[in-house]
Design an enzyme around this catalytic site. Structure first.
Site, PDB file in Angstrom:
ATOM      1  N   PHE A 111      11.665   1.817  -8.824  1.00 22.71           N
ATOM      2  CA  PHE A 111      12.703   0.946  -9.191  1.00 22.71           C
ATOM      3  C   PHE A 111      12.618  -0.226  -8.467  1.00 22.71           C
ATOM      4  O   PHE A 111      13.208  -1.425  -9.030  1.00 22.71           O
ATOM      5  CB  PHE A 111      13.905   1.815  -9.039  1.00 22.71           C
ATOM      6  CG  PHE A 111      14.353   1.925  -7.629  1.00 22.71           C
ATOM      7  CD1 PHE A 111      15.289   1.112  -7.069  1.00 22.71           C
ATOM      8  CD2 PHE A 111      13.771   2.976  -6.794  1.00 22.71           C
ATOM      9  CE1 PHE A 111      15.759   1.129  -5.502  1.00 22.71           C
ATOM     10  CE2 PHE A 111      14.452   3.037  -5.364  1.00 22.71           C
ATOM     11  CZ  PHE A 111      15.285   2.031  -4.834  1.00 22.71           C
ATOM     12  N   LYS A 112      11.955  -0.364  -7.550  1.00 21.96           N
ATOM     13  CA  LYS A 112      12.041  -1.607  -6.429  1.00 21.96           C
ATOM     14  C   LYS A 112      11.686  -2.886  -7.279  1.00 21.96           C
ATOM     15  O   LYS A 112      12.024  -4.153  -6.963  1.00 21.96           O
ATOM     16  CB  LYS A 112      11.521  -1.345  -5.374  1.00 21.96           C
ATOM     17  CG  LYS A 112      11.754  -0.297  -4.357  1.00 21.96           C
ATOM     18  CD  LYS A 112      13.095  -0.297  -3.770  1.00 21.96           C
ATOM     19  CE  LYS A 112      13.628   0.890  -2.965  1.00 21.96           C
ATOM     20  NZ  LYS A 112      12.854   0.804  -1.670  1.00 21.96           N
ATOM     21  N   ASP A 113      10.680  -2.642  -8.278  1.00 22.29           N
ATOM     22  CA  ASP A 113      10.149  -3.726  -9.056  1.00 22.29           C
ATOM     23  C   ASP A 113      11.184  -4.366  -9.699  1.00 22.29           C
ATOM     24  O   ASP A 113      11.077  -5.713  -9.873  1.00 22.29           O
ATOM     25  CB  ASP A 113       9.145  -3.021 -10.158  1.00 22.29           C
ATOM     26  CG  ASP A 113       7.806  -2.669  -9.647  1.00 22.29           C
ATOM     27  OD1 ASP A 113       7.480  -3.106  -8.327  1.00 22.29           O
ATOM     28  OD2 ASP A 113       7.395  -1.395  -9.955  1.00 22.29           O
ATOM     29  N   MET A 116      12.390  -6.867  -7.015  1.00 20.74           N
ATOM     30  CA  MET A 116      11.365  -7.460  -6.324  1.00 20.74           C
ATOM     31  C   MET A 116      10.558  -8.395  -7.198  1.00 20.74           C
ATOM     32  O   MET A 116      10.328  -9.509  -6.733  1.00 20.74           O
ATOM     33  CB  MET A 116      10.370  -6.571  -5.624  1.00 20.74           C
ATOM     34  CG  MET A 116       9.817  -7.323  -4.538  1.00 20.74           C
ATOM     35  SD  MET A 116      11.012  -7.514  -3.019  1.00 20.74           S
ATOM     36  CE  MET A 116      11.124  -5.928  -2.408  1.00 20.74           C
ATOM     37  N   THR A 144       9.536  -0.292  -1.487  1.00 17.13           N
ATOM     38  CA  THR A 144       9.747  -1.682  -1.032  1.00 17.13           C
ATOM     39  C   THR A 144       8.513  -2.502  -0.860  1.00 17.13           C
ATOM     40  O   THR A 144       8.316  -3.600  -1.443  1.00 17.13           O
ATOM     41  CB  THR A 144      10.803  -1.845  -0.209  1.00 17.13           C
ATOM     42  OG1 THR A 144      12.240  -1.249  -0.720  1.00 17.13           O
ATOM     43  CG2 THR A 144      10.996  -3.126   0.260  1.00 17.13           C
TER      44      THR A 144
END
Length: 462
Positions: A111-113, A116, A144
């Site tokens: 989900f960090k994509d 980011m 992350t």
């Protein structure tokens, strides 16, 4: 739109300044001075829109004049163009009124994509316009770091150093950080746990001579831009299930509190969220705190859901700031007490938190059992973090209100845990099939501020 620190004494900044700064100079985290709201009509109009269009509507009020409308639309389009699913964040039904929000279709399968990839685009645009270069240092419990390296690798205006706990991330997570060949990215294996990495990161930000000398910037979830980008999928998923005409609940597996705090911002903006459920693994400090037991650190116990192996949840400071009536002095005092081991939450603030959040935990055995049962009953293969969320959601969901559980990572990122639970070793997507054949490039560093600063300075000057 202006941004203020949770500790009350740092300069008030614009969105661009807050994004490029990361941690406030008083040690606090930046939050909007006011939360913009969307009308029911604006939310209803999201029905049937692309993820990119929803993202523009949700985030535009927060960015001020940092980007023009056309620039911001282009940055959003570029950020999500590499995702492996046209809807970006699809919903899968697990049971009557229980849905899984798949947030793992980005380039690093986590989900960090969502945040980011957009942060990378915004940094490059803002820095290119200013003709500046910055040094990004981040701490990661696994996802992350790989998302940051993927977003910033090869960009002209940034050098990236990611601190991760040596031996405490999955092999896939580590290799995603250590196999990129671009010279502007650096993976640093720190002798310690994630809380050590996060503490050294904050130490660097609080060393103003070093911070200013290397033009330090942060992309951990301490960065407001990270939280903002995660607000979007609360809207896109809730509207798909009938919002704003009906309430929706969310369960979020979380360690650093950023993802669940994004849900709180969505609720403040007008999205009709009934329950926000915090799901923790055996490192359950958030669950204990939200059940009235205070926020007191213990040891970090390695688990099969390593991205949640955290005792110091940075974004919880943002939640405390609102719970204490935006009293920066009170928050600063709590953070000082945390440095000594922990703190108790006042009765009024505790009631405020419990009015917004509920919580639950999953043991290692329960996490594994959920992976096993989910495959048997739904055909859905869960990563251990997502399984923590599903286990807690099953305990807390109601028959009437739809529950959305956030699936935070692809099961292939944690193949050992998934195989142990199901007998199936999930394969990596084709684009990453050779990940274990690529040479690694990393530096092992002591859990020591002086050593880390020396390494960063040395790498920047070679």
């Amino acid at each position: 739109m202006r941004y203020i620190s949770t500790r009350g004494t740092a300069p008030v900044l614009s969105f661009e300044e807050a994004m490029l700064t990361g941690l406030a100079r008083d040690g606090g985290l930046y939050v909007p001075e006011t939360i913009p709201t969307l009308s029911r009509a604006q939310i209803a109009a999201m029905s049937g829109q692309s993820y990119e269009d929803v993202a523009f509507t949700v985030m535009r009020p927060f960015i001020g004049d940092t980007f023009t409308d056309d620039e911001f639309r282009e940055l959003i389009a570029n950020a999500y163009d590499t995702f492996g699913h046209d809807t970006r964040a699809p919903l899968v039904q697990l049971a009557p009124n229980h849905f899984l929000l798949e947030l793992f279709h980005g380039p690093t399968l986590a989900f960090k994509d969502f945040a980011m990839q957009l942060i990378g685009q915004m940094f490059q645009k803002a820095l290119g316009r200013k003709g500046e270069r910055v040094t990004i240092v981040g701490a990661t419990s696994g996802d992350t770091g790989s998302a940051a390296i993927e977003a910033f690798r090869g960009l002209d205006n940034v050098d990236v150093f990611i601190l991760y706990p040596h031996g405490r991330v999955s092999d896939v997570q580590r290799r995603q950080m250590t196999t990129p060949v671009e010279s502007n990215v650096h993976a640093l294996a720190v002798d310690g746990d994630f809380d050590d990495c996060q503490a050294r990161l904050k130490d660097m930000f609080n060393d103003f001579e070093f911070r200013d000398g290397v033009k330090l910037a942060g992309v951990n979830s301490i960065n407001w831009g990270r939280v903002l980008a995660q607000v979007v999928y609360y809207f896109s998923s809730a509207v798909s299930l009938g919002a704003p005409q009906r309430e929706i609940s969310f369960t979020v597996p979380t360690g650093n509190f950023g993802d669940i705090f994004a849900g709180y911002i969505a609720k403040q903006m007008g999205l009709p969220i009934k329950d926000l459920v915090v799901a923790t693994n055996q490192n359950d400090i958030l669950d204990r705190c939200l059940k009235g037991q205070g926020y007191h650190k213990g040891g970090v116990h390695p688990s099969i859901s390593p991205s949640m192996d955290i005792q110091v949840s940075s974004n919880f400071e943002r939640a405390l700031f609102d719970a204490y009536g935006r009293d920066g002095n009170a928050v600063a005092q709590l953070m000082n007490e945390l440095g000594e081991g922990g703190f108790d939450v006042s009765q009024g603030a505790m009631q405020s938190l419990q009015d917004i959040y509920s919580s639950g935990r999953a043991s290692e055995t329960e996490t594994t059992a959920t992976i096993t049962s989910s495959l048997a009953t739904t055909g859905e293969l869960l990563c251990p973090h997502s399984a923590v969320g599903v286990k807690v959601a099953n305990e807390q969901r109601e028959a009437i209100t739809p529950m959305i559980t956030l699936a935070t990572a692809h099961p292939a990122k944690f193949p050992d845990a998934v195989e142990a639970a199901t007998g199936i070793r999930p394969p990596l997507p084709a684009r990453m099939a050779d990940l274990f054949e690529r040479p690694e490039r990393l530096t092992r560093v002591a859990n020591d501020l002086t050593a880390l600063k020396a390494h960063i300075n040395g790498a920047l000057n070679t």
